[in-house]
Enzyme design. Structure first.
Site, PDB file in Angstrom:
ATOM      1  N   ASP A 463       0.821  -1.203   0.000  1.00  0.00           N
ATOM      2  CA  ASP A 463       0.000   0.000   0.000  1.00  0.00           C
ATOM      3  C   ASP A 463       0.860   1.260   0.000  1.00  0.00           C
ATOM      4  OD1 ASP A 463      -2.669   1.315   0.434  1.00  0.00           O
ATOM      5  OD2 ASP A 463      -1.678   1.965   2.278  1.00  0.00           O
ATOM      6  N   GLU A 516       1.153  -0.575  -5.151  1.00  0.00           N
ATOM      7  CA  GLU A 516       0.201   0.497  -5.411  1.00  0.00           C
ATOM      8  C   GLU A 516       1.036   1.770  -5.507  1.00  0.00           C
ATOM      9  OE1 GLU A 516      -3.468   3.055  -3.589  1.00  0.00           O
ATOM     10  OE2 GLU A 516      -1.749   2.428  -2.405  1.00  0.00           O
TER      11      GLU A 516
END
EC number: 2.4.1.18
Length: 788
Positions: A463, A516
């Site tokens: 993330d 990401e």
């Protein structure tokens, strides 16, 4: 578990058994060692107990000689919880005339040493200290303590008779920041040590003046359980005999200023159910059944494999289900829809459910909201048995500021950067890790491998990578300082990500890491030995943003945004991409996917289906968030999850939603069966435009090729009209083309406009090709054709 107070009983003379066992109060539970305040103060309040009673001196058994008076400095440091070497003072040590014993047991009336055939009561030295010299030729290999309180008497092992339970190699690797199995060295480890069952507690806290263990086994008063410092590594250790699985604990840390803080274990493998915050002693017992899956998951590189992902927020997929209950429902649902993988939003322990798991406090503990770590293993095993890979969101970019967790853990910045500007995350009110500190980097790298090895996770989606890579991320001028080369790149974060990826891939064949990363950072999926970050795949945020802008426009305006759908092919092979329609796109006012579409309900669903058909045919892997597979119209909420009632036959429009779900099932089935759609995702030779410029028609036509050159023809039409006799050029070779999927089919809720007969190529040039076909384009639909 909550410790039970031992029954009140007058002590009887005790014969020391040859192989003493720890006293227990219930099966599998360690007996509490009451260094307890009065009952009114025994609430589990995570605070140090009240001050001990006024010192009492004297007593002592017959034949017990007085011990050397305890140095006032040692006494003060032990009582204050700031002693670095309690084992040097407490326990048994050779002394003139025998063996000197010293015990710290606040609130006790007496302490008696039981060794071989010797029974000797120690003298009370006040403040909970008891000591004496026993006429023994040497320190006994084993002895026990009988401790008497106001209302009970217990018999326990002395924690201070045990050697360190952590090896020199472990300490060396921790000091170098190279311990790839850090979870086996730090934290709470149930084990047998020197023939006695118990738990080894270890903690990295280099700035602490002292550390004690407090838990339900000592009524949250750690006075009697100070830990020892193991050299210059900053690691503290204590083996507690009789403490086993299920025990609840925290570390009582004396900070550099002398104040105390009770902290959850950063390496805890299990935690209390939030809002409780303590750690729980745990060990794995699950018997894995996925040996064949693990042996063959890496047989084919992921970028050359079908990879279709269903993103899930476990607590809200079916609210109220445990891990084991999920294991009976989730695998069958995902398998029926044909997804190859699930991606679990963060399962690491987090205090606030509204963060969806992205503000982690327990990096080594699956959230206890749905069960134990073994229960989570059971779910992963069940998914593997169904042929489904398990990806997990992993959050090494930041952590929350809760004062019982990692923030200023031992009284000074430890896991976070010492520079407040570098430590504070400007967007989320959290703290960023100090990637330049070897022990912190080790904590995170080991954590990545931990999930892969201990829970058989098949991939980590990392993330917020962009927030890690840039020193000026969301910061204004004056709020950041350039790196040593004058740039804005966070070189420490780059080195960390490279080390993490290299370590995960080396230790875990078949695992994939996914970034990401929302910028144009070069080489995200390039191998580390070629200067890249080393990820296997990267979320294509550009494709996601551009295509959603296009699809949100009224059809009459789409011709002005035609390049939003074609621009992705300009950079499609710069990285190995995943096309994500994730949770982030269906919350906070962004609307659910079907609700982004213009027009009436029929047109919204048709746009939704056509978009999914375009997405599955576009180069790259696919990811779809739960609820979008059946065109849920409402935004997702972690409070109630997907609107499953939309699929209930009693709901008059359920067919509208079941049709979309049937389409997703067929998309995955055809996708998996036709290598042209996935085998050459990262190769320019696997794609060719037929017509990428039909802006007036809102149409896109392209062909995909597998490794053998077999083609698949895809045509997406984003106008609400039927186009008859629509001519497009086609590759030479096939004698005819047949529909293999049409998103306008009646079974999906469409108008059932389709091409019934195979399309025969004609020697009519079109779109730069020698042959062409004419077809019927359904309204707001994507159609796939393959050679007959």
């Amino acid at each position: 578990m909550t410790a039970r107070k031992p029954s009140r009983k007058s002590p009887e003379p005790i014969e020391v058994p040859p192989a003493p066992q720890p006293v227990t109060t219930e099966v599998g539970a360690p007996a509490p060692d009451p260094v307890a305040p009065p009952p009114a103060k025994r609430a589990r309040a995570r605070k140090t107990a009240a001050a001990p009673p006024r010192p009492r001196r004297g007593g002592g058994g017959k034949g017990v000689l007085p011990a050397t008076a305890l140095d006032d400095g040692d006494r003060g440091r032990l009582l204050a919880g700031e002693h670095h070497a309690p084992h040097d003072v407490l326990g048994a040590h050779p002394a003139g005339g025998g063996v000197e014993f010293r015990v710290l047991r606040p609130f006790a009336h007496s302490v008696t040493v039981l060794a071989e055939e010797l029974r000797a009561e120690l003298q009370s030295d006040g403040d909970g200290f008891f000591s004496g010299v026993l006429p023994l030729p040497a320190v006994p290999a084993a002895y026990r303590l009988q401790v008497a309180y106001d209302d009970n008497t217990i018999e326990v092992e002395d924690p201070y008779r045990f050697l360190p339970a952590l090896g020199e190699l472990d300490l060396h690797l921790i000091g170098e920041g190279r311990h790839e199995e850090l979870w086996k060295a730090l934290g709470a480890q149930p084990m047998e040590h020197q023939g006695v069952p118990g738990t080894r507690f270890t903690l990295w806290a280099p700035n602490a003046r002292g550390v004690r263990v407090a838990g339900d086994f000592n009524y949250w008063d750690g006075t009697a359980f100070p830990m020892r410092s193991l050299g210059s590594t900053g690691v503290w250790e204590l083996f507690l005999p009789g403490v086993g699985e299920g025990a609840v604990y925290k570390f009582d840390i004396c900070r550099p200023d002398g104040s105390h803080t009770q902290r959850a274990d950063p390496m805890a493998r299990h935690a209390e159910v939030p809002p409780a915050t303590a750690s729980v002693v745990a060990a794995p017992h699950h018997a894995w059944q996925d040996g064949d899956w693990m042996a063959h998951r890496g047989d084919r590189p992921v970028h050359e494999s079908p990879f279709s992902v269903y993103e899930v927020h476990l607590p809200s997929w079916r609210p109220g289900l445990t891990y084991r209950q999920l294991a009976s429902q989730l695998p069958s649902y995902v398998r029926e829809l044909g997804f190859t993988h699930v991606e679990l939003m963060p399962v690491s322990e987090h205090p606030f459910g509204g963060s969806w798991g992205y503000q982690v406090t327990g990096f080594y503990a699956p959230t206890s909201r749905m069960g134990t770590p073994d229960d989570f293993r059971f779910l992963v095993d069940a998914l593997h048995a169904a042929g489904i890979g398990v990806l997990m969101d992993w959050v090494p970019a930041h952590f929350p500021r809760d004062d019982w967790a990692l923030a200023e853990f031992d009284g000074r910045p430890l896991y976070e950067h010492s520079d407040p500007n570098r430590a504070a995350h400007p967007d989320w009110g959290t703290l960023e890790f100090d990637y330049g500190r070897t022990e912190v980097r080790n904590f995170l790298v080991a954590n990545a491998t931990y999930w892969c090895e201990e829970f058989h996770i098949d991939g980590l989606r990392v993330d917020a990578v962009a927030s890690m890579l840039y020193l000026d991320y969301s910061r204004e001028d004056g709020q950041w300082s350039p790196n040593e080369h004058g740039g804005r790149e966070n070189l420490d974060a780059v080195a960390f990500l490279q080390e993490m990826n290299a370590t995960v891939y080396r230790r875990n064949p078949g695992v994939v890491t996914i970034a990401e990363e929302s910028t144009a950072w070069e080489g995200v999926t390039r191998p580390t030995d070629r200067g890249g970050l080393g990820f296997g795949l990267k979320w294509n945020m550009g494709w996601m943003h551009d295509s959603l802008v296009y699809i949100g426009k009224e059809p009459v305006h789409r011709k002005y945004h035609h390049d939003e759908m074609t621009f992705s092919m300009v950079y499609a092979y710069s990285e190995n991409y995943v096309l994500p329609i994730s949770h982030d796109e269906v919350v906070h006012g962004k609307q659910a996917l079907v609700s982004k579409m213009p027009g009436d309900w029929w047109q919204q669903r048709a746009n939704h289906r056509a978009y999914l058909g375009f997405m599955w045919a576009h180069p790259g892997k696919q990811l779809l968030f739960m609820g979008q597979e059946f065109a849920q119209g409402a935004e997702w909420s972690e409070g109630h999850g997907p609107d499953w009632w939309l699929l209930d036959p009693a709901y008059e429009a359920s067919g509208d939603h079941l049709g979309v779900r049937t389409l997703v099932k067929d998309l995955n089935a055809v996708y998996g069966a036709l290598p042209a759609l996935w085998q050459r995702d990262t190769s320019p030779e696997g794609f060719a435009w037929i017509d990428g410029g039909a802006a007036e028609d809102n149409a896109f036509a392209f062909v995909r090729y597998d490794a053998d050159g077999s083609p698949l023809l895809a045509v997406s039409h984003f106008s609400p009209v039927v186009r008859h006799d629509y001519r497009i050029g086609v590759p030479d070779g096939p004698e005819a083309w047949v529909e293999v999927l049409n998103t306008d089919a009646a079974r999906y809720g469409g108008g059932d406009v389709h091409n019934e007969e195979p399309l025969k190529p004609e020697a009519v040039p079109a779109h730069g090709r020698e042959t062409s076909v004419t077809l019927t384009l359904p309204p707001l639909a994507t159609v796939w054709f393959r050679p007959a």
